[in-house]
Design a protein around this motif. Structure first.
Motif, PDB file in Angstrom:
ATOM      1  N   ARG A 298       0.667  -1.300  -0.118  1.00  0.00           N
ATOM      2  CA  ARG A 298      -0.007  -0.144   0.107  1.00  0.00           C
ATOM      3  C   ARG A 298       0.715   1.252   0.141  1.00  0.00           C
ATOM      4  O   ARG A 298       0.618   2.235  -0.681  1.00  0.00           O
ATOM      5  CB  ARG A 298      -0.886  -0.047   1.111  1.00  0.00           C
ATOM      6  N   ASN A 347      -8.794   8.038  -2.646  1.00  0.00           N
ATOM      7  CA  ASN A 347      -8.641   6.919  -3.596  1.00  0.00           C
ATOM      8  C   ASN A 347      -7.290   6.862  -4.366  1.00  0.00           C
ATOM      9  O   ASN A 347      -6.859   5.985  -4.826  1.00  0.00           O
ATOM     10  CB  ASN A 347      -9.545   6.823  -4.789  1.00  0.00           C
ATOM     11  N   GLY A 393      -8.083   1.956  -3.747  1.00  0.00           N
ATOM     12  CA  GLY A 393      -6.840   2.566  -4.436  1.00  0.00           C
ATOM     13  C   GLY A 393      -5.790   1.903  -4.844  1.00  0.00           C
ATOM     14  O   GLY A 393      -5.379   1.851  -6.135  1.00  0.00           O
ATOM     15  N   PRO A 394      -5.182   0.894  -3.992  1.00  0.00           N
ATOM     16  CA  PRO A 394      -4.175  -0.166  -4.311  1.00  0.00           C
ATOM     17  C   PRO A 394      -4.483  -1.016  -5.320  1.00  0.00           C
ATOM     18  O   PRO A 394      -3.639  -1.893  -5.543  1.00  0.00           O
ATOM     19  CB  PRO A 394      -3.689  -0.725  -3.163  1.00  0.00           C
ATOM     20  N   GLN A 434     -20.577  -5.591  -2.624  1.00  0.00           N
ATOM     21  CA  GLN A 434     -19.162  -5.587  -3.244  1.00  0.00           C
ATOM     22  C   GLN A 434     -18.794  -7.146  -3.901  1.00  0.00           C
ATOM     23  O   GLN A 434     -18.987  -7.960  -2.876  1.00  0.00           O
ATOM     24  CB  GLN A 434     -18.184  -5.141  -2.512  1.00  0.00           C
ATOM     25  N   PHE A 468     -20.006  -0.836   4.972  1.00  0.00           N
ATOM     26  CA  PHE A 468     -18.405  -1.547   4.841  1.00  0.00           C
ATOM     27  C   PHE A 468     -17.677  -1.539   6.099  1.00  0.00           C
ATOM     28  O   PHE A 468     -16.548  -1.893   6.126  1.00  0.00           O
ATOM     29  CB  PHE A 468     -17.701  -0.705   3.661  1.00  0.00           C
ATOM     30  N   LYS A 505     -17.093  -9.873   8.124  1.00  0.00           N
ATOM     31  CA  LYS A 505     -16.442  -8.839   8.729  1.00  0.00           C
ATOM     32  C   LYS A 505     -17.077  -8.151   9.707  1.00  0.00           C
ATOM     33  O   LYS A 505     -18.280  -7.688   9.654  1.00  0.00           O
ATOM     34  CB  LYS A 505     -16.181  -7.798   7.609  1.00  0.00           C
ATOM     35  N   VAL A 510     -13.170  -7.030   4.270  1.00  0.00           N
ATOM     36  CA  VAL A 510     -13.665  -7.296   2.796  1.00  0.00           C
ATOM     37  C   VAL A 510     -12.410  -7.773   1.791  1.00  0.00           C
ATOM     38  O   VAL A 510     -12.525  -8.666   1.265  1.00  0.00           O
ATOM     39  CB  VAL A 510     -14.311  -5.900   2.419  1.00  0.00           C
ATOM     40  N   GLU A 511     -11.330  -6.833   2.007  1.00  0.00           N
ATOM     41  CA  GLU A 511     -10.196  -7.064   1.117  1.00  0.00           C
ATOM     42  C   GLU A 511      -9.756  -8.132   1.993  1.00  0.00           C
ATOM     43  O   GLU A 511      -9.712  -8.384   2.963  1.00  0.00           O
ATOM     44  CB  GLU A 511      -9.651  -5.726   0.520  1.00  0.00           C
TER      45      GLU A 511
HETATM   46  P1  XMP Z   1     -11.991  -3.621   4.161  1.00  0.00           P
HETATM   47  O1  XMP Z   1     -10.989  -4.720   3.631  1.00  0.00           O
HETATM   48  O2  XMP Z   1     -11.261  -2.746   5.123  1.00  0.00           O
HETATM   49  O3  XMP Z   1     -12.585  -2.726   3.166  1.00  0.00           O
HETATM   50  O4  XMP Z   1     -12.870  -4.422   4.924  1.00  0.00           O
HETATM   51  C1  XMP Z   1     -13.595  -1.879   3.414  1.00  0.00           C
HETATM   52  C2  XMP Z   1     -13.977  -1.068   2.286  1.00  0.00           C
HETATM   53  O5  XMP Z   1     -12.913  -0.337   1.721  1.00  0.00           O
HETATM   54  C3  XMP Z   1     -12.288  -0.662   0.573  1.00  0.00           C
HETATM   55  N1  XMP Z   1     -10.967  -0.324   0.724  1.00  0.00           N
HETATM   56  C4  XMP Z   1      -9.981   0.661   0.261  1.00  0.00           C
HETATM   57  N2  XMP Z   1     -10.551   1.720  -0.629  1.00  0.00           N
HETATM   58  N3  XMP Z   1      -8.141   2.439  -0.728  1.00  0.00           N
HETATM   59  C5  XMP Z   1      -9.703   2.817  -0.979  1.00  0.00           C
HETATM   60  O6  XMP Z   1     -10.089   3.423  -1.590  1.00  0.00           O
HETATM   61  C6  XMP Z   1      -7.817   1.553   0.091  1.00  0.00           C
HETATM   62  O7  XMP Z   1      -6.818   1.491   0.485  1.00  0.00           O
HETATM   63  C7  XMP Z   1      -8.828   0.775   0.431  1.00  0.00           C
HETATM   64  N4  XMP Z   1      -8.714  -0.662   1.201  1.00  0.00           N
HETATM   65  C8  XMP Z   1      -9.995  -1.066   1.236  1.00  0.00           C
HETATM   66  C9  XMP Z   1     -12.702  -1.951   0.355  1.00  0.00           C
HETATM   67  O8  XMP Z   1     -12.809  -1.918  -1.309  1.00  0.00           O
HETATM   68  C10 XMP Z   1     -13.889  -1.924   0.887  1.00  0.00           C
HETATM   69  O9  XMP Z   1     -14.966  -1.545  -0.070  1.00  0.00           O
END
Ligand code: XMP
Length: 513
Positions: A298, A347, A393-394, A434, A468, A505, A510-511
């Protein structure tokens, strides 16, 4: 004619954003401001009505948040919700006391009786379920008020002074558990404040365009386009306002989904703006070579993004304004209404404000996500872009476990495209907030044709979620998963196994990284 606006004064309640959403849903423009806002600011805002939110405090607590009592002299209708209702009672001369026993406290769904003769409850059934969450209660009404609703434990579940148009509800009309909550808010807006409810995206578009033209004047604007909804809509809006003065730099980091880069480019192809696509895929891959740790990935992607963007903007010479697709939830998260907070676009990893711009433009600052989508449609962006699901973003780098390589990116892109195609073909795109494929770092033995295979495993992830912050795995139909799985193992070289992720979660995210 000036827009009708509702001012929501924030006393720290957990549903404050929701109140703003509900008001906007009624086509009334509103903004959330801290309760400490000055009278000058309130007057400058020009509210047609004011809402006091709930909050975690007790009104008699030392240092409990309050509001300048001059607000009662503005001649504007006021609705207090929960803490806001108690504060209204206290400031206007009533009495609020802590519930002595648990019997007078109310938490959860509570049957309540309404005085339907009051404008606030006009047209409602006489009894209905509301969502309560309070320890204190109003023991004596202020002068001029009468009780407008009661529950078993609470003789004053709502109160009103019809002459001054001040109302308070002990319950939360903004949450869905309050059956008639929307009707109560509508009554406040349309019966009490007598608003028209004509705030539409067209009017936002027109006023945003003229404000941007005025602000930008003869200057030039640079926008970092990530391909996400917010920055794309921001670009389309700026294009309409000052097309010839706008340059969009789209840094394609090579970590996008199949065809995504081309779709973004196509959406802006016919416009009058300068569109620069920087194909930086190889550069990012070099920076990611051998990097296995999620946080390190990241960090490197964020840094590289900024570097590429800076190089491009330097080539362009002096540009006065940097535009960003910041939206309202970002603003609220970083301190409601505080104009000094400038949040970098989440983003694109945080653009440096010190690149030397005269000003930062954030034309979507007052919009919620679904309003941004509406505006995007209004501005003629293609549906594929406007209704795009959140994409980090990543990019695919955090959906490839372990080191990222060009080969893995190709595999993941293809597998993900199959999943998305099948979801669309089954009419299930709305069934999960998603959904995507991820590439695990597992290889396993399988049999393909007559031979042994030793290939990779793809994981499918689909979640249903409101915000989310928490998410549940989506119960997709077996037949769909079956089709996706057989297509992936047949059509994507290098994959011989497909998993479906059935974790929520928390504890998972999520990711994958
Ligand atoms: P996680 O993985 O934290 O994701 O449960 C929650 C939401 O955030 C998005 N996500 C990101 N969006 N930059 C972003 O713009 C990031 O680094 C990033 N990491 C997670 C993920 O797709 C989900 O919708």
């Amino acid at each position: 004619m000036r827009d009708e606006r509702i001012l929501i004064l924030d006393f720290g309640g957990q549903y404050d954003q929701l109140i703003a959403r509900r008001v906007r849903e009624q086509h009334v423009y509103c903004e959330l401001r801290p309760c400490t806002v000055s009278m000058e600011e309130i007057k400058a805002f020009g509210p047609a009505g004011i809402i006091f939110t709930g909050g975690p405090h007790s009104v008699y607590e030392e240092g409990a948040p309050t509001v300048d009592p001059k607000v009662f002299q503005l001649g504007v209708p006021i609705l207090g919700i929960c803490y806001g209702c108690q504060l209204l009672a206290r400031l206007l001369g009533g009495e609020v006391v802590p519930a002595q026993s648990d019997g007078a406290r109310e938490y959860g769904k509570t049957e309540t009786e309404f005085q339907v003769g009051s404008p606030l409850f006009r047209g409602l059934p006489t009894r209905s379920v509301v969502w309560m969450s309070h320890g204190d209660y109003i023991s004596r009404l202020p002068g001029g008020f009468r009780a407008l609703a009661r529950s078993e434990a609470c003789p004053c579940a709502a109160m009103g002074d019809e002459e001054r148009r001040f109302y308070g509800v002990q319950f939360h009309p903004e949450v869905r558990h309050t059956e008639e909550g929307t009707a109560v808010l509508r009554n406040f807006l349309f019966e009490v404040c007598a608003l028209r409810g004509d705030w539409r995206m067209e009017s936002f578009r027109a006023s945003a365009v003229s404000a941007l033209r005025k602000q930008i004047g003869e200057g030039r604007v640079l926008l970092a386009l990530s391909g996400g909804v917010d920055s794309s809509v921001c670009a389309a809006l700026l294009d309409e306002a000052v097309g010839e003065k706008l340059t969009c730099v789209f840094v394609d980091h090579g970590l996008l989904r199949k065809n995504e880069g081309d779709e973004v480019e196509a959406a802006f192809a016919g416009r009058k703006l300068d569109f620069i696509r920087v194909d930086a895929g190889e550069r990012f891959l070099r920076r990611l070579k051998g990097v296995r740790q999620p946080e390190e990935k990241r960090k490197r992607i964020g840094e590289e993004f900024i570097r590429v963007f800076e190089e491009e903007s330097r080539k362009l010479g002096t540009i006065e304004f940097l535009a960003q697709g910041t939206i309202y939830p970002d603003v609220i998260e970083s301190g409601a209404g505080s104009a000094a907070v400038i949040k970098s676009h989440h983003n694109v990893g945080g653009l440096p404000a010190e690149v030397g711009f005269k000003g930062i433009l954030e034309p979507l600052r007052s919009l919620f996500k679904d309003e941004v989508r509406l505006l995007g449609r209004e501005l003629g962006l293609p549906e594929s872009l406007v209704s795009r699901q959140p994409f980090p973003g990543p990019g695919l780098a955090i959906r490839i476990l372990g080191a990222v390589t060009a080969e893995k990116l190709t595999i993941l892109r293809e597998a993900d495209a199959v999943f998305r195609e099948e979801m669309a073909a089954a009419g299930l795109t709305g069934a999960a907030g998603q959904y995507f494929a991820a590439l695990t770092n597992l290889r396993s033995v399988g049999v393909k044709g007559d031979g042994r295979s030793y290939e990779r495993a793809v994981a499918l992830r689909a979640v249903s979620t409101e915000d989310f912050m928490t998410a549940d795995w989506a119960r997709l139909p077996w037949e769909l998963l079956d089709r996706v799985s057989s297509r992936i193992v047949n059509e994507v070289p290098g994959v011989n196994r497909v998993f479906y992720d059935v974790t929520s979660k928390p504890p998972a995210t999520v990711e994958y990284e």
